[in-house]
Write a protein that holds these residues in place. Sequence first.
Motif: not given
Length: 201
Positions: A163-169, A171-184
């Motif tokens: 899903v994040e293939a079109a993101l630059d590095e 924005n990948v960080d932004v995506f990854g950080k938000y993903l961490e908030t959903r892990k629980d």
Amino acid sequence: KALHEIDTNIDIETTRLQVSKLKSSIKDLGEVNLGSIAEFERVNERYTFLTTQKDDLVKSIEELETAIASLDEIMKERFKATFASVNMEFQKVFKILFRGGHLELTDKDNLLETGVEIIAQPPGKKLSSITLFSGGERTLTAISLLFAILNVKTVPFVILDEVEAALDEANVDVFGKYLETRKDKSQFIIITHKKRTMEYA
């Protein structure tokens, strides 16, 4: 008695002519169809059956139309409530990933056929429709909407296929950080080629 009622002044030739015409008319009628009574009963029975079937179908159609109208109202109310919840969550998520944005209905008066338009504001840009965004901005907007829906309706696990293939590095960080908030809340299965996403995973 009948003898007294006879018109004695009647012309015999005229009477014979009338009798001949009447006989000819009766002959033109053809043979009496003795099977017509049975045929009538058969056709009438079929007509009665088909009329009953038609009445049953009309009644069923009316009941279906009433049920559909009732379901339409329920769907409108549920869509309206769900849209409001998703829109609220989208604004929260989008503020984290971008500057801000919201969802709009393309036809507020027709909730069963309306579209949903995403109005968003990436950094350094005016608030506008997603159609004017770059590929990466569209991707991040779509990810924001996905997470907004997941915030409204939590599911046990989610599969994300590049899903994040079109993101630059960045924005990948932004995506990854938000993903961490959903892990629980949900378990994520991620297919990716991005090293930063792998690190967050």
